[in-house]
Structures are given as structure tokens and as C-alpha cells.
Design a protein around this motif. Structure first.
Motif, PDB file in Angstrom:
ATOM      1  N   MET A 167       8.141 -18.510 -14.092  1.00 32.09           N
ATOM      2  CA  MET A 167       8.617 -18.483 -15.472  1.00 32.09           C
ATOM      3  C   MET A 167       9.594 -17.371 -15.819  1.00 32.09           C
ATOM      4  O   MET A 167      10.414 -17.539 -16.732  1.00 32.09           O
ATOM      5  CB  MET A 167       7.405 -18.327 -16.413  1.00 32.09           C
ATOM      6  CG  MET A 167       6.398 -19.435 -16.370  1.00 32.09           C
ATOM      7  SD  MET A 167       5.032 -19.110 -17.540  1.00 32.09           S
ATOM      8  CE  MET A 167       4.050 -17.946 -16.594  1.00 32.09           C
ATOM      9  N   ALA A 168       9.501 -16.224 -15.159  1.00 32.98           N
ATOM     10  CA  ALA A 168      10.149 -15.011 -15.668  1.00 32.98           C
ATOM     11  C   ALA A 168      11.640 -15.185 -15.946  1.00 32.98           C
ATOM     12  O   ALA A 168      12.125 -14.868 -17.041  1.00 32.98           O
ATOM     13  CB  ALA A 168       9.920 -13.851 -14.702  1.00 32.98           C
ATOM     14  N   ALA A 169      12.390 -15.686 -14.981  1.00 32.33           N
ATOM     15  CA  ALA A 169      13.833 -15.845 -15.190  1.00 32.33           C
ATOM     16  C   ALA A 169      14.113 -16.919 -16.232  1.00 32.33           C
ATOM     17  O   ALA A 169      14.971 -16.740 -17.109  1.00 32.33           O
ATOM     18  CB  ALA A 169      14.518 -16.199 -13.872  1.00 32.33           C
ATOM     19  N   GLY A 170      13.401 -18.035 -16.165  1.00 30.24           N
ATOM     20  CA  GLY A 170      13.630 -19.129 -17.106  1.00 30.24           C
ATOM     21  C   GLY A 170      13.313 -18.767 -18.537  1.00 30.24           C
ATOM     22  O   GLY A 170      13.989 -19.209 -19.469  1.00 30.24           O
ATOM     23  N   VAL A 171      12.289 -17.959 -18.735  1.00 33.00           N
ATOM     24  CA  VAL A 171      11.939 -17.506 -20.086  1.00 33.00           C
ATOM     25  C   VAL A 171      13.101 -16.756 -20.718  1.00 33.00           C
ATOM     26  O   VAL A 171      13.457 -16.986 -21.883  1.00 33.00           O
ATOM     27  CB  VAL A 171      10.670 -16.623 -20.044  1.00 33.00           C
ATOM     28  CG1 VAL A 171      10.536 -15.798 -21.319  1.00 33.00           C
ATOM     29  CG2 VAL A 171       9.429 -17.479 -19.843  1.00 33.00           C
ATOM     30  N   LEU A 172      13.714 -15.848 -19.962  1.00 30.20           N
ATOM     31  CA  LEU A 172      14.845 -15.094 -20.511  1.00 30.20           C
ATOM     32  C   LEU A 172      16.021 -16.017 -20.805  1.00 30.20           C
ATOM     33  O   LEU A 172      16.691 -15.870 -21.837  1.00 30.20           O
ATOM     34  CB  LEU A 172      15.270 -13.993 -19.539  1.00 30.20           C
ATOM     35  CG  LEU A 172      16.364 -13.075 -20.085  1.00 30.20           C
ATOM     36  CD1 LEU A 172      15.873 -12.277 -21.285  1.00 30.20           C
ATOM     37  CD2 LEU A 172      16.890 -12.149 -19.000  1.00 30.20           C
ATOM     38  N   LEU A 173      16.273 -16.984 -19.937  1.00 35.35           N
ATOM     39  CA  LEU A 173      17.355 -17.942 -20.187  1.00 35.35           C
ATOM     40  C   LEU A 173      17.145 -18.664 -21.509  1.00 35.35           C
ATOM     41  O   LEU A 173      18.063 -18.783 -22.323  1.00 35.35           O
ATOM     42  CB  LEU A 173      17.432 -18.955 -19.048  1.00 35.35           C
ATOM     43  CG  LEU A 173      17.969 -18.466 -17.708  1.00 35.35           C
ATOM     44  CD1 LEU A 173      17.703 -19.501 -16.622  1.00 35.35           C
ATOM     45  CD2 LEU A 173      19.459 -18.152 -17.788  1.00 35.35           C
ATOM     46  N   VAL A 174      15.929 -19.153 -21.739  1.00 36.30           N
ATOM     47  CA  VAL A 174      15.642 -19.881 -22.975  1.00 36.30           C
ATOM     48  C   VAL A 174      15.819 -18.976 -24.182  1.00 36.30           C
ATOM     49  O   VAL A 174      16.458 -19.347 -25.184  1.00 36.30           O
ATOM     50  CB  VAL A 174      14.221 -20.480 -22.938  1.00 36.30           C
ATOM     51  CG1 VAL A 174      13.841 -21.064 -24.300  1.00 36.30           C
ATOM     52  CG2 VAL A 174      14.123 -21.571 -21.872  1.00 36.30           C
ATOM     53  N   ARG A 175      15.278 -17.788 -24.118  1.00 34.74           N
ATOM     54  CA  ARG A 175      15.389 -16.857 -25.244  1.00 34.74           C
ATOM     55  C   ARG A 175      16.848 -16.516 -25.552  1.00 34.74           C
ATOM     56  O   ARG A 175      17.266 -16.512 -26.710  1.00 34.74           O
ATOM     57  CB  ARG A 175      14.620 -15.573 -24.937  1.00 34.74           C
ATOM     58  CG  ARG A 175      13.109 -15.717 -24.973  1.00 34.74           C
ATOM     59  CD  ARG A 175      12.439 -14.448 -24.492  1.00 34.74           C
ATOM     60  NE  ARG A 175      10.996 -14.455 -24.720  1.00 34.74           N
ATOM     61  CZ  ARG A 175      10.177 -13.523 -24.235  1.00 34.74           C
ATOM     62  NH1 ARG A 175      10.648 -12.518 -23.509  1.00 34.74           N
ATOM     63  NH2 ARG A 175       8.880 -13.590 -24.492  1.00 34.74           N
ATOM     64  N   GLU A 176      17.606 -16.214 -24.503  1.00 29.27           N
ATOM     65  CA  GLU A 176      18.999 -15.807 -24.716  1.00 29.27           C
ATOM     66  C   GLU A 176      19.885 -16.976 -25.122  1.00 29.27           C
ATOM     67  O   GLU A 176      20.988 -16.773 -25.628  1.00 29.27           O
ATOM     68  CB  GLU A 176      19.547 -15.126 -23.455  1.00 29.27           C
ATOM     69  CG  GLU A 176      18.940 -13.758 -23.191  1.00 29.27           C
ATOM     70  CD  GLU A 176      19.245 -12.755 -24.306  1.00 29.27           C
ATOM     71  OE1 GLU A 176      20.403 -12.725 -24.778  1.00 29.27           O
ATOM     72  OE2 GLU A 176      18.328 -12.014 -24.713  1.00 29.27           O
ATOM     73  N   ALA A 177      19.402 -18.202 -24.895  1.00 29.22           N
ATOM     74  CA  ALA A 177      20.131 -19.389 -25.343  1.00 29.22           C
ATOM     75  C   ALA A 177      19.698 -19.830 -26.739  1.00 29.22           C
ATOM     76  O   ALA A 177      20.087 -20.904 -27.204  1.00 29.22           O
ATOM     77  CB  ALA A 177      19.931 -20.526 -24.343  1.00 29.22           C
TER      78      ALA A 177
END
Length: 267
Positions: free
Chosen positions: A212-222
Motif C-alpha cells: 500500500m505505501a507507495a499507492g497511498v501517497l499516489l492517491v493522496r497527491e492526486a
């Protein structure tokens, strides 16, 4: 500092992706190795992870590392969280849907994230406060205003089969309003696809931090939001995550509440 970390993470992800792609012609000779029931790894996972770790240690020798295959090394507030081949089942069966996932966390919070799809040569990248990109172009979550007509994605809890009935109830509740549901086999790519708007929302249980770690940041920053099944921030600990824009996410959480037995929607 984060810009440099993102550059190195992209370099490491591409290097791991090359190892994975080079292994495809010899898939028939690669033997799956069981880590636990229904959970597999391979020599390719380990080789890709070793390359990532080598790149990261060369540039950041003092940073801690948490990797799916090798476990945890070092200690400190900055840690790299690595899944060298997310979607190993797909890879070993020749299904062209898997990725490399690398995140840097500060005190447990993702601040740099890279998800690399070597089949499509797509680099999803983000650093905290700077937005998210796909191959250097800015991305945003889908603007859908609710669950009606949404295209969702999920994953069945193969590591926790005792939760299958609960998950099927959630799927039934989601389908009462959503257009359709996909199950792709790569949590990191699912989150990246939510970030770029290909999917309207994603939920799953039984995940690990490297999923999850990388994907979570992608979603938040998008522009999206990630929560646990109760709408809180404990998804890294519980392994239960809902990712979408705020309106779709709220509807997904409501569906989970209606589907779950009493006391089951608290994580």
C-alpha cells in the motif's frame, strides 16, 4: 531531499523492472516458492528486490528498509518500503499485470512513492505536497460524485480466507450501485489506477505495508483519500483500505458498514 529520493526510487524501480522483463521468456523454468498457503515468491522477486536495495543503500546508507522478501533492516525515522514484484501470481502465470512498488516513509507516513508497470512502461510517481504524475504528466483521481455508476476494484483476502464471506457481502453491497468491479491481482497498481482516474475506487483487506505505501501517497497527491474500513487512518496496521475521491469513498464506507456483521467494520 525528497526530489533526490524520488529520482533514486524511479531509477531503482526501472532497474528492477528490467530484471522482471528479462525473466519473462523463461517463465516456464521459474519455480514458484511457497511462503505461506496461497502466498508465493520466486527467484525473480528476490533478484528485483536485491537490485532495489542496492540502489537505495548506495544513495541512502543510513535509511532503514522494510522489504517484502528480505524483511526489515536498520532503524530510524526514514524507511524505504519495498514490494519488488507486486502481482507475483500474475507474473508466474504469464498474466501481464504486475508492478514494482517503492515508498519512502517518515515516521510511518509515505512521503515519496513510485509504482512502475514494466509491461506498459508506466511510472507513477509522487512526493508529499508536490502532486502525482504518470510518466511526468500530472494525474488526478476521477471526479465521480458517488458510487452510482462507479468502476471499482478489489482483491480477495487470499491470506485471510476466514474473511471471504465478509468480503463477498461487501462486494454484493458495492454492486447494488456500482457499474462493475474488477479484480486485477496487484494492490499497488490498483491504487495507482485510482490515482490516475482509471478506477473510481478500490478496497481490500489482508494487505501489508509494502502493498500500500507507495499507492497511498499516489492517491493522496492526486486528490483522493485513503481510509480503513471505519473511515480512520489505521489501514497500514489493519491491512484494510478504501481508496477513492471523498464522495465515492464515503459511499463505499457506507456499503461496507451495511455489509459487515456487527463489530467487523471497525478496522
Amino acid at each position: 531531499m525528497r526530489k533526490a529520493a524520488l529520482t533514486i526510487a524511479i531509477k531503482a524501480a526501472r532497474a528492477a523492472g528490467e530484471i522482471i522483463i528479462r525473466a519473462i521468456p523463461r517463465l516456464a523454468s521459474i519455480k514458484p516458492e511457497s511462503k505461506a498457503q496461497y502466498d508465493f515468491t520466486s527467484e525473480v522477486d528476490r533478484a528485483a528486490e536485491a537490485e532495489i536495495v542496492r540502489e537505495l543503500k548506495r544513495s541512502f546508507p543510513g535509511h532503514a528498509i522494510l522489504a517484502e522478501e528480505g524483511g526489515a533492516w536498520g532503524d530510524g525515522p526514514i524507511r524505504w518500503v519495498i514490494d519488488p514484484l507486486d502481482g507475483t501470481h500474475n507474473f508466474l502465470r504469464g498474466l501481464p499485470h504486475f508492478c514494482v512498488s517503492i515508498a519512502q516513509t517518515e515516521r510511518g507516513e509515505p512521503v515519496v512513492g513510485v509504482v512502475y508497470d514494466p509491461i506498459r512502461d508506466e511510472i507513477f510517481a509522487a512526493s508529499k505536497g508536490s502532486g502525482a504524475t504518470l510518466n511526468d504528466r500530472r494525474i488526478r483521481v476521477a471526479p465521480r460524485t458517488g458510487l452510482d455508476g462507479a468502476l471499482l476494484c478489489t482483491g480477495f483476502p487470499f491470506r485471510q480466507r476466514q474473511h471471504i464471506d465478509e468480503h463477498l457481502a461487501q462486494t454484493r453491497a458495492m454492486l447494488s450501485r456500482a457499474e462493475d468491479i474488477r479484480r486485477t491481482g496487484s494492490a499497488a497498481l490498483d491504487l495507482a489506477w485510482v490515482a490516475c482516474g482509471r478506477l473510481d475506487g478500490y478496497w481490500e483487506s489482508g494487505l501489508k505495508p509494502w502493498d500500500m505505501a507507495a499507492g497511498v501517497l499516489l492517491v493522496r497527491e492526486a486528490g483522493g483519500r485513503c481510509t480503513d474500513f471505519a473511515g480512520g487512518t489505521g489501514f497500514m496496521e489493519s491491512g484494510r483500505i478504501v481508496a477513492a475521491n471523498i464522495k465515492v469513498g464515503d459511499d463505499m464506507l457506507a456499503a461496507i458498514r451495511t455489509a459487515a456483521p456487527v463489530g467487523q467494520a471497525s478496522a
